[in-house]
Design an enzyme around this catalytic site. Structure first.
Site, mmCIF file in Angstrom:
data_model
loop_
_atom_site.group_PDB
_atom_site.id
_atom_site.type_symbol
_atom_site.label_atom_id
_atom_site.label_comp_id
_atom_site.label_asym_id
_atom_site.label_seq_id
_atom_site.Cartn_x
_atom_site.Cartn_y
_atom_site.Cartn_z
ATOM 1 N N ARG A 61 0.798 -1.232 0.000
ATOM 2 C CA ARG A 61 0.000 0.000 0.000
ATOM 3 C C ARG A 61 0.831 1.282 0.000
ATOM 4 O O ARG A 61 0.387 2.298 -0.504
ATOM 5 C CB ARG A 61 -0.908 -0.003 1.233
ATOM 6 C CG ARG A 61 -2.304 -0.459 0.888
ATOM 7 C CD ARG A 61 -3.235 -0.174 1.988
ATOM 8 N NE ARG A 61 -2.681 -0.584 3.271
ATOM 9 C CZ ARG A 61 -3.414 -0.821 4.338
ATOM 10 N NH1 ARG A 61 -4.718 -0.682 4.276
ATOM 11 N NH2 ARG A 61 -2.870 -1.174 5.468
ATOM 12 N N LYS A 107 0.906 -18.752 6.782
ATOM 13 C CA LYS A 107 0.042 -19.081 7.908
ATOM 14 C C LYS A 107 -0.450 -17.783 8.534
ATOM 15 O O LYS A 107 0.246 -16.774 8.375
ATOM 16 C CB LYS A 107 0.771 -19.964 8.908
ATOM 17 C CG LYS A 107 1.637 -19.208 9.933
ATOM 18 C CD LYS A 107 2.012 -20.096 11.093
ATOM 19 C CE LYS A 107 2.329 -19.260 12.299
ATOM 20 N NZ LYS A 107 2.806 -19.915 13.460
ATOM 21 N N LYS A 110 5.384 -20.861 25.206
ATOM 22 C CA LYS A 110 6.147 -19.600 25.245
ATOM 23 C C LYS A 110 6.797 -19.461 26.621
ATOM 24 O O LYS A 110 6.315 -20.039 27.594
ATOM 25 C CB LYS A 110 5.194 -18.408 25.068
ATOM 26 C CG LYS A 110 4.320 -18.482 23.832
ATOM 27 C CD LYS A 110 5.030 -17.914 22.658
ATOM 28 C CE LYS A 110 4.163 -18.007 21.418
ATOM 29 N NZ LYS A 110 4.940 -18.032 20.196
ATOM 30 N N HIS A 121 2.851 -26.549 12.695
ATOM 31 C CA HIS A 121 4.241 -27.020 12.814
ATOM 32 C C HIS A 121 4.373 -28.404 13.459
ATOM 33 O O HIS A 121 5.011 -29.292 12.911
ATOM 34 C CB HIS A 121 5.086 -26.037 13.626
ATOM 35 C CG HIS A 121 5.034 -24.624 13.119
ATOM 36 N ND1 HIS A 121 5.088 -24.304 11.789
ATOM 37 C CD2 HIS A 121 4.944 -23.443 13.773
ATOM 38 C CE1 HIS A 121 5.039 -22.986 11.647
ATOM 39 N NE2 HIS A 121 4.945 -22.454 12.833
ATOM 40 N N LYS A 129 13.317 -26.461 7.058
ATOM 41 C CA LYS A 129 14.545 -26.620 7.859
ATOM 42 C C LYS A 129 15.365 -27.791 7.359
ATOM 43 O O LYS A 129 14.830 -28.831 6.979
ATOM 44 C CB LYS A 129 14.163 -26.835 9.338
ATOM 45 C CG LYS A 129 13.708 -25.557 10.002
ATOM 46 C CD LYS A 129 13.268 -25.814 11.412
ATOM 47 C CE LYS A 129 12.854 -24.532 12.092
ATOM 48 N NZ LYS A 129 13.998 -23.653 12.389
ATOM 49 N N HIS A 135 7.315 -22.748 7.466
ATOM 50 C CA HIS A 135 8.776 -22.669 7.380
ATOM 51 C C HIS A 135 9.472 -23.806 8.120
ATOM 52 O O HIS A 135 10.638 -24.090 7.876
ATOM 53 C CB HIS A 135 9.294 -21.283 7.797
ATOM 54 C CG HIS A 135 9.236 -21.021 9.260
ATOM 55 N ND1 HIS A 135 8.183 -20.391 9.853
ATOM 56 C CD2 HIS A 135 10.107 -21.302 10.242
ATOM 57 C CE1 HIS A 135 8.408 -20.306 11.141
ATOM 58 N NE2 HIS A 135 9.568 -20.846 11.416
ATOM 59 N N GLU A 139 9.760 -22.193 23.243
ATOM 60 C CA GLU A 139 10.238 -20.839 22.937
ATOM 61 C C GLU A 139 10.471 -20.089 24.238
ATOM 62 O O GLU A 139 9.784 -20.351 25.228
ATOM 63 C CB GLU A 139 9.198 -20.086 22.105
ATOM 64 C CG GLU A 139 8.905 -20.724 20.758
ATOM 65 C CD GLU A 139 7.818 -19.957 20.005
ATOM 66 O OE1 GLU A 139 8.157 -19.311 19.013
ATOM 67 O OE2 GLU A 139 6.660 -19.994 20.433
HETATM 68 P P1 NAD Z 1 2.500 -6.423 8.186
HETATM 69 O O1 NAD Z 1 1.293 -5.824 8.825
HETATM 70 O O2 NAD Z 1 3.839 -6.059 8.707
HETATM 71 O O3 NAD Z 1 2.493 -6.048 6.632
HETATM 72 C C1 NAD Z 1 1.336 -6.102 5.862
HETATM 73 C C2 NAD Z 1 1.667 -5.754 4.429
HETATM 74 O O4 NAD Z 1 0.454 -5.848 3.661
HETATM 75 C C3 NAD Z 1 2.211 -4.341 4.200
HETATM 76 O O5 NAD Z 1 3.196 -4.405 3.202
HETATM 77 C C4 NAD Z 1 0.982 -3.574 3.687
HETATM 78 O O6 NAD Z 1 1.315 -2.493 2.837
HETATM 79 C C5 NAD Z 1 0.288 -4.647 2.889
HETATM 80 N N1 NAD Z 1 -1.154 -4.390 2.754
HETATM 81 C C6 NAD Z 1 -2.073 -4.262 3.737
HETATM 82 N N2 NAD Z 1 -3.283 -3.977 3.203
HETATM 83 C C7 NAD Z 1 -3.130 -3.925 1.854
HETATM 84 C C8 NAD Z 1 -3.997 -3.684 0.773
HETATM 85 N N3 NAD Z 1 -5.289 -3.417 0.943
HETATM 86 N N4 NAD Z 1 -3.476 -3.720 -0.467
HETATM 87 C C9 NAD Z 1 -2.157 -4.003 -0.678
HETATM 88 N N5 NAD Z 1 -1.295 -4.232 0.310
HETATM 89 C C10 NAD Z 1 -1.771 -4.205 1.571
HETATM 90 O O7 NAD Z 1 2.267 -7.995 8.200
HETATM 91 P P2 NAD Z 1 3.380 -9.167 8.214
HETATM 92 O O8 NAD Z 1 3.809 -9.390 9.620
HETATM 93 O O9 NAD Z 1 4.392 -8.895 7.196
HETATM 94 O O10 NAD Z 1 2.505 -10.457 7.833
HETATM 95 C C11 NAD Z 1 2.043 -10.714 6.521
HETATM 96 C C12 NAD Z 1 1.341 -12.063 6.512
HETATM 97 O O11 NAD Z 1 2.260 -13.078 6.896
HETATM 98 C C13 NAD Z 1 0.188 -12.176 7.496
HETATM 99 O O12 NAD Z 1 -0.802 -12.999 6.945
HETATM 100 C C14 NAD Z 1 0.824 -12.865 8.705
HETATM 101 O O13 NAD Z 1 -0.119 -13.590 9.446
HETATM 102 C C15 NAD Z 1 1.803 -13.781 8.023
HETATM 103 N N6 NAD Z 1 2.949 -14.183 8.855
HETATM 104 C C16 NAD Z 1 3.818 -13.247 9.349
HETATM 105 C C17 NAD Z 1 4.915 -13.648 10.094
HETATM 106 C C18 NAD Z 1 5.917 -12.649 10.635
HETATM 107 O O14 NAD Z 1 6.927 -13.092 11.207
HETATM 108 N N7 NAD Z 1 5.722 -11.367 10.489
HETATM 109 C C19 NAD Z 1 5.135 -15.012 10.351
HETATM 110 C C20 NAD Z 1 4.250 -15.943 9.820
HETATM 111 C C21 NAD Z 1 3.173 -15.510 9.077
#
Ligand code: NAD
Length: 484
Positions: free
Chosen positions: A51, A148, A331, A240, A182, A178, A216
């Site tokens: 975005r 996930k 945790k 997992h 591993k 992920h 963890e």
């Molecule tokens: P985040 O909130 O940091 O980032 C969200 C991203 O989505 C941003 O780049 C934002 O610009 C984009 N976005 C949001 N609404 C949008 C829209 N309407 N149009 C286009 N882009 C849009 O989230 P994150 O932590 O990066 O997680 C992303 C996904 O991965 C989620 O589904 C989360 O559950 C999953 N996930 C994250 C992690 C982690 O370690 N962060 C681990 C496992 C899974």
């Protein structure tokens, strides 16, 4: 040992959510390392789509900072980083609107491998999939990668699968876990199915029980409100731990191919028996000297969500009848450690006089830290003085000890992303697997919700609540020590 790197075909990888936490911490630093290793060809491109109103230069700057922060030692390679950044582009896009889609359509090529990483909230998956087709960007060979959580129960997972299936075939969908990327997890299959030694013993005649621990040290601080709606069962076990359970328990697939492996994993999940609630222990960490309690972190003083769970399960098939599988995850535990342990049965009879000790072969498979395996074997204590037996570990550490968490996770991500480009789905969850896993966990969750089960408190820095110890003690067994 220098590993052989085979470059993958040229690709366009679009990362929806390319400015998000996951993209910056794991996906892009992982891709950078693959680039440095020579696996990414010159013609390949990575296109961030999110975005934020950025241009390509702004995005490159953001990713340069992310790689510097999360890319480990390799990030010091400034020339390499500059060359990597040249492969990056960016489109400001709205998953829910029309903005940006024309530009993306112009950028994404149709004559190279296309992959779309949905690193956004699952509520956006449907819109992204639909707009990729409406704008003639995706084609019948495109791949999509989804993160996930894949649903929060069977109903929501099914709905997500149906949404994706409206636009992509199962062959195009890569559901990432992920843990499956591993090194040790893949080595587990190599050791089981590449040696004559283990498979003959891999059954209820020789195995006493199996333990899977994912401990963890971190709390849920910072994401407490989110975590409180999920808990350890949904957040860790359903994905997992069940994946690890499948790999350790599955029948040998006829070949190392995506469907052959996933068919066997699915059979394990379907053979899991219901668990009596006496064989499930849920816990919440208490306040300690270095941190608040789970309920404070979750900002929910009446929360019944578990930050720890231990359970005993059984797989109803010929191989595993009568062999308990003990799973636990939590945790704020005493160390960060993930381990699968296969405890073999006692010898029926000892021929060594005066040897009353119980000698057991134990195979432990460490996922973190220091990925590797060791097999505990019984030998003669060296030196004079007769035949005294001792147990020693036969160390099979095969991966470089990378040490820090970011590195290990990045490592798994980069491996899996390259599998997406190669079109290899073996280490990704198939839709029916995910649904079967929820079909098993849903009634257990519903059970404790209906009983208003209150999680037991445990001390931070411990191995979980006392009841979790009792779960094993009652069976005359004990958990392995959690060592970091
Ligand atoms: P985040 O909130 O940091 O980032 C969200 C991203 O989505 C941003 O780049 C934002 O610009 C984009 N976005 C949001 N609404 C949008 C829209 N309407 N149009 C286009 N882009 C849009 O989230 P994150 O932590 O990066 O997680 C992303 C996904 O991965 C989620 O589904 C989360 O559950 C999953 N996930 C994250 C992690 C982690 O370690 N962060 C681990 C496992 C899974």
């Amino acid at each position: 040992m220098v590993s052989r790197v085979i470059p993958v075909d040229s690709f366009d990888l679009v990362i929806f959510g390319g400015t998000g936490d996951l993209a910056r911490r794991k996906i892009l630093p992982g891709l950078f390392r693959r680039f440095l290793s020579g696996q990414m060809q010159e013609g390949s491109r990575i296109i961030g789509a999110a975005r934020s109103e950025l241009d390509a230069a702004g995005y490159r700057k953001m990713i340069a900072e992310a790689v510097a922060e999360f890319g480990g030692e390799e990030a010091k390679n400034k020339k390499g980083l500059a060359a990597f950044l040249d492969h990056l582009d960016y489109v400001a896009i709205d998953a829910k609107g029309d903005g940006g889609w024309d530009k993306l359509a112009q950028l994404v090529r149709q004559d190279v491998i296309q992959a779309f990483y949905f690193s956004v909230a699952p509520s956006l998956f449907g819109e992204l999939a639909q707009r990729l087709h409406a704008n003639n960007i995706a084609n019948a060979k495109s791949r999509i990668v989804v993160e996930k959580p894949f649903g929060r129960d069977l109903e929501t997972a099914r709905a997500l699968n149906e949404t994706l299936a409206e636009h992509f075939t199962e062959r195009q969908i890569y559901r990432i876990d992920h843990y499956l990327g591993k090194e040790t997890v893949q080595n587990l299959m190599a050791v089981r199915f590449g040696n004559v030694l283990f498979e003959p013993l891999w059954n209820n005649h020789y195995v006493d029980h199996i333990q899977i621990t994912v401990a963890e040290t971190v709390s849920v601080e910072g994401r407490g409100a989110y975590y409180d709606k999920s808990g350890a069962m949904r957040d860790m076990v359903q994905n997992h731990l069940m994946q690890l359970l499948c790999l350790i328990a599955m029948e040998p697939p006829s070949q190392f191919g995506a469907d052959a492996v996933r068919d066997e994993k699915l059979k394990v999940i379907r053979a899991l028996q219901d668990i009596d609630h006496h064989h499930i222990v849920r816990g919440q960490y208490d306040a300690g000297p270095d941190g608040p309690s789970y309920r404070d972190d979750a900002e929910n003083p009446r929360s019944f969500t578990e930050s720890f769970i231990a359970m005993r399960c059984h797989i109803a098939n010929w191989r595993w009848a009568g062999v308990p599988f003990y799973l636990r995850t939590g945790k704020r535990m005493k160390a960060r450690s993930s381990e699968i342990t296969v405890v073999f049965k006692d010898l029926g009879h000892t021929i060594f006089e005066g040897d009353e000790a119980r000698h057991r072969n134990i195979l432990s498979i460490r996922l973190q830290p220091n990925e590797g395996m060791d097999l505990q074997v019984t030998i003669k204590e060296p030196g004079p003085g007769g035949m005294r037996l001792i147990d020693v570990p036969l160390d099979m550490t095969f991966a470089e000890a990378l040490g820090d968490e970011e590195h290990e996770v990045t490592d798994a991500y980069e491996r899996l992303i390259m599998d997406v480009i190669r079109g290899n789905q073996t280490l990704f969850m198939r839709g029916d697997e995910v649904e079967a896993a929820w079909a098993w966990t849903d009634p257990l969750i519903e059970g404790w919700e209906a009983r208003n089960d209150v999680p037991k408190l445990y001390d931070p820095g411990s191995a979980g609540p006392e009841d979790a110890m009792m779960l094993m003690h009652r069976d005359g067994r004990r958990w392995r020590d959690i060592k970091g």
